[in-house]
Design a protein around this motif. Structure first.
Motif, PDB file in Angstrom:
ATOM      1  N   GLY A  39      12.845 -14.835 -31.718  1.00 48.91           N
ATOM      2  CA  GLY A  39      11.663 -14.227 -31.132  1.00 48.91           C
ATOM      3  C   GLY A  39      11.575 -14.305 -29.624  1.00 48.91           C
ATOM      4  N   MET A  40      12.675 -14.671 -28.959  1.00 47.55           N
ATOM      5  CA  MET A  40      12.688 -14.787 -27.502  1.00 47.55           C
ATOM      6  C   MET A  40      13.798 -13.919 -26.931  1.00 47.55           C
ATOM      7  N   ARG A  41      13.444 -13.109 -25.936  1.00 43.69           N
ATOM      8  CA  ARG A  41      14.425 -12.296 -25.227  1.00 43.69           C
ATOM      9  C   ARG A  41      14.787 -12.977 -23.911  1.00 43.69           C
ATOM     10  N   PRO A 111       8.772 -13.302 -24.552  1.00 43.95           N
ATOM     11  CA  PRO A 111       8.559 -13.185 -25.996  1.00 43.95           C
ATOM     12  C   PRO A 111       8.942 -11.780 -26.462  1.00 43.95           C
ATOM     13  N   ALA A 112       9.574 -11.705 -27.637  1.00 47.68           N
ATOM     14  CA  ALA A 112      10.091 -10.421 -28.110  1.00 47.68           C
ATOM     15  C   ALA A 112       8.997  -9.364 -28.228  1.00 47.68           C
ATOM     16  N   LYS A 113       7.782  -9.783 -28.541  1.00 46.84           N
ATOM     17  CA  LYS A 113       6.684  -8.831 -28.719  1.00 46.84           C
ATOM     18  C   LYS A 113       5.736  -8.801 -27.521  1.00 46.84           C
ATOM     19  N   ALA A 114       6.187  -9.302 -26.375  1.00 46.52           N
ATOM     20  CA  ALA A 114       5.311  -9.349 -25.198  1.00 46.52           C
ATOM     21  C   ALA A 114       4.896  -7.945 -24.772  1.00 46.52           C
ATOM     22  N   LYS A 115       3.625  -7.826 -24.423  1.00 51.46           N
ATOM     23  CA  LYS A 115       3.092  -6.592 -23.871  1.00 51.46           C
ATOM     24  C   LYS A 115       1.977  -6.950 -22.901  1.00 51.46           C
ATOM     25  N   LEU A 143       7.880 -22.404 -21.828  1.00 51.83           N
ATOM     26  CA  LEU A 143       6.719 -21.765 -21.209  1.00 51.83           C
ATOM     27  C   LEU A 143       6.539 -20.350 -21.759  1.00 51.83           C
ATOM     28  N   ALA A 144       7.649 -19.643 -21.968  1.00 48.80           N
ATOM     29  CA  ALA A 144       7.558 -18.300 -22.540  1.00 48.80           C
ATOM     30  C   ALA A 144       7.046 -18.344 -23.976  1.00 48.80           C
ATOM     31  N   ASP A 145       7.355 -19.415 -24.697  1.00 52.90           N
ATOM     32  CA  ASP A 145       6.820 -19.572 -26.049  1.00 52.90           C
ATOM     33  C   ASP A 145       5.297 -19.572 -26.069  1.00 52.90           C
ATOM     34  N   ARG A 146       4.684 -19.885 -24.946  1.00 48.34           N
ATOM     35  CA  ARG A 146       3.227 -19.903 -24.845  1.00 48.34           C
ATOM     36  C   ARG A 146       2.666 -18.568 -24.373  1.00 48.34           C
ATOM     37  N   GLY A 147       3.465 -17.520 -24.469  1.00 48.70           N
ATOM     38  CA  GLY A 147       2.964 -16.177 -24.216  1.00 48.70           C
ATOM     39  C   GLY A 147       3.200 -15.646 -22.825  1.00 48.70           C
ATOM     40  N   LEU A 148       4.024 -16.325 -22.015  1.00 55.01           N
ATOM     41  CA  LEU A 148       4.305 -15.875 -20.656  1.00 55.01           C
ATOM     42  C   LEU A 148       5.636 -15.142 -20.598  1.00 55.01           C
ATOM     43  N   VAL A 149       5.777 -14.263 -19.626  1.00 51.99           N
ATOM     44  CA  VAL A 149       7.094 -13.801 -19.188  1.00 51.99           C
ATOM     45  C   VAL A 149       7.459 -14.645 -17.976  1.00 51.99           C
ATOM     46  N   VAL A 150       8.559 -15.389 -18.074  1.00 53.25           N
ATOM     47  CA  VAL A 150       8.964 -16.332 -17.039  1.00 53.25           C
ATOM     48  C   VAL A 150      10.169 -15.773 -16.290  1.00 53.25           C
TER      49      VAL A 150
END
Length: 542
Positions: A39-41, A111-115, A143-150
């Motif tokens: 689930g992480m890009r 996150p793969a589904k980040a928008k 940090l990205a697991d918590r909904g951020l694009v890092v």
């Protein structure tokens, strides 16, 4: 050589392509192929500027033209050229990273589904001389697991990134030179603004974050006119708001940036900038290091209009929420910053009274002779990091912005046994969640519930601040904003809110800075305690 030139260790980010699937991002800059797993890009080594080689050395960075086809983005870009430390420190890497002048790249975790996700841009430390965005400690996955694009970025370092020189100023349409590493950072932020939506990020919700020289860079960005509007919140960890050289004039007892550049050129035996551009980068770095060249940003009137303290005093910095803090044991891993200790407590007190005059009693109350070796550590810590952290949040609060202060005072057995309690940068593996990616000399963090809980709390606080401008953490106390009670979060055995951080510390260091600035012939930095020149008299406005 300035003492903190070895503040980062280049430990490469762990990746396992065998367990990852390809992932495509179609950005305005061009299409890139990274990886996706669990689930992480991730996208590594994306260039944001033309390679600053040849005639582009010591010029503002040039945006990279849009590329055709699909560019691979599964391997880290190379580190910018930097000296290899000859000192054995807690920061030493297992091995240095590959280096190149073609180093202006960045990395993305999403996150793969980040928008329209909040964006966090990490700026590494290393005294503007060392460091690498691909260091393992800086892995942005948790940090990205918590909904951020890092995003983590490289920027030019040392003599290749910060050299000022009259010939270079003459080449510039603005008549300025130096600060190329800062211009790299600004261009990287411009790239984020223009491209991050393709990775699921929101360009209207960007937080810049850095530690040590990365936090110094955060302050530079907050005062640099070309950077305004490219970010919306800031995190500064162990920043130091010390004296900057002026580009063209000797000020505060320091030579101008251009005169330092001329000194380097002449002592390299080079006829001018053209000859220096022809030198091999490694040879150039080593030769400059032998001359004790230390990189610094210059006040040039354009990119950096004024001393940082003046800009903040005049309320000309970015009007954004801020989180800032420092570590209890900053100097325990940076003892090279300290002068030689006196033989006795009486000698220490005698020196302080001779140097501080009417401020001696206030100084000795905070940094007493009874344990003067500890006092020397504390005084240097506060003059660099403690005063800066509190000044940042005070100044942002005065603008009506939300501002949050912290003190990292956390220890564990291996750290404390080594005499390194809460040393410089020791908070990083907690707020990145990278206990397993530390260098060989870093005191091993035990795999206990206590340490994991601290890391989870810091990840939550930092990620929520980046998202909303307010730090919150699951099952942890509320973090009060800085205000009249000087509230802060004390990260000791657990996070605990507190008030009145180190009473008297800020007032004394602010007074010292103000007097030195008013007199004009002394810098304010680590020339503190028994290393201080005679204190200037009380000045108007101080």
């Amino acid at each position: 050589m300035r003492p903190w030139l070895v503040l980062t260790a280049a430990i490469l980010l762990a990746s396992n392509p065998a367990q990852a699937a390809p992932s495509i991002a179609k950005a305005p800059a061009g299409t890139v192929q990274g990886s996706e797993s669990a689930g992480m890009r991730t996208f590594f080594g994306i260039p944001y500027a033309e390679p600053p080689v040849g005639n582009l050395r010591w010029r503002p960075p040039v945006p990279l033209a849009k590329w055709d086809g699909v560019r691979p983005a599964t391997e880290l870009g190379k580190a910018c050229f930097q000296p290899t430390s000859k000192l054995a420190t807690v920061y030493n890497p297992a091995s240095p990273p590959p280096m190149s002048e073609d180093c202006l790249t960045l990395n993305v975790w999403a996150p793969a589904k980040a928008k329209k996700a909040p964006v966090l841009v990490w700026i590494h430390g290393g005294a503007l001389q060392t460091g690498f965005s691909g260091e393992g400690t800086y892995n942005g996955g948790k940090l990205a697991d918590r909904g951020l694009v890092v995003v983590s970025i490289n920027y030019r370092l040392g003599v290749l990134g910060w050299l000022a020189h009259p010939e270079l100023s003459a080449e510039s349409k603005d008549g300025i030179s130096g600060n190329y590493g800062l211009l790299d950072q600004i261009l990287a932020l411009r790239w984020v603004h223009d491209n991050i939506a393709a990775f699921g990020g929101d360009p209207s919700n960007v937080t810049i974050m850095g530690e040590s020289a990365g936090a110094l860079s955060v302050m530079f960005l907050m005062q640099s006119p070309p950077a305004q509007g490219l970010f919306h919140k800031a995190i500064a960890q162990s920043a130091y708001m010390i004296t900057m050289p002026d580009l063209k004039r000797d000020t505060f007892g320091q030579p101008s940036g251009e005169s330092v550049g001329t000194y380097v050129q002449q002592h390299l035996g080079a006829s001018g900038i053209a000859a220096m551009r022809a030198m091999e980068p490694k040879a150039l770095l080593e030769a400059a290091a032998k001359l004790n060249y230390s990189p610094w940003a210059s006040v040039d009137g354009k990119i950096l209009p004024d001393q940082t303290v003046n800009t903040f005093d005049q309320k000309k910095q970015s009007r954004i929420p801020m989180l800032a803090g420092f570590n209890q044991g900053e100097i325990r891993s940076l003892t090279i910053l300290l002068p030689t200790a006196p033989a006795t407590a009486a000698d220490y007190e005698k020196e302080i009274r001779a140097r501080y005059g009417d401020l001696a009693d206030a100084f000795l109350k905070l940094y007493p002779a009874t344990d003067y070796r500890e006092s020397m550590l504390a005084a240097t810590r506060d003059s660099l990091y403690g005063w800066t952290a509190e000044r940042l949040v005070r100044d942002q609060a005065a603008l009506g912005q939300r501002a949050y202060l912290y003190l990292f005072d956390h220890g564990y057995p291996a750290m404390d046994k080594a005499g390194l309690h809460a040393f410089h940068a020791s908070e990083l593996p907690y707020m990145f969640g990278t206990f397993d990616k530390l260098g060989p000399n870093w005191p091993k963090i035990p795999a206990t519930a206590t340490e994991q809980s601290m890391s989870e709390a810091m990840l939550d606080y930092w990620a929520s601040f980046a998202a909303t401008g307010k730090p919150t953490a699951k099952n942890q106390p509320a973090w009060p904003a800085y205000g009249a009670t000087r509230s802060f979060m004390h990260f000791a055995s657990t996070p605990q809110p507190a008030s009145e951080l180190m009473p008297g510390m800020f007032k004394l260091n602010e007074e010292v800075m103000c007097r030195r600035r008013a007199q004009g012939n002394q810098p304010w930095n680590w020339n503190v305690g028994i290393a201080s020149p005679s204190m200037p008299p009380k000045a108007a406005g101080c």
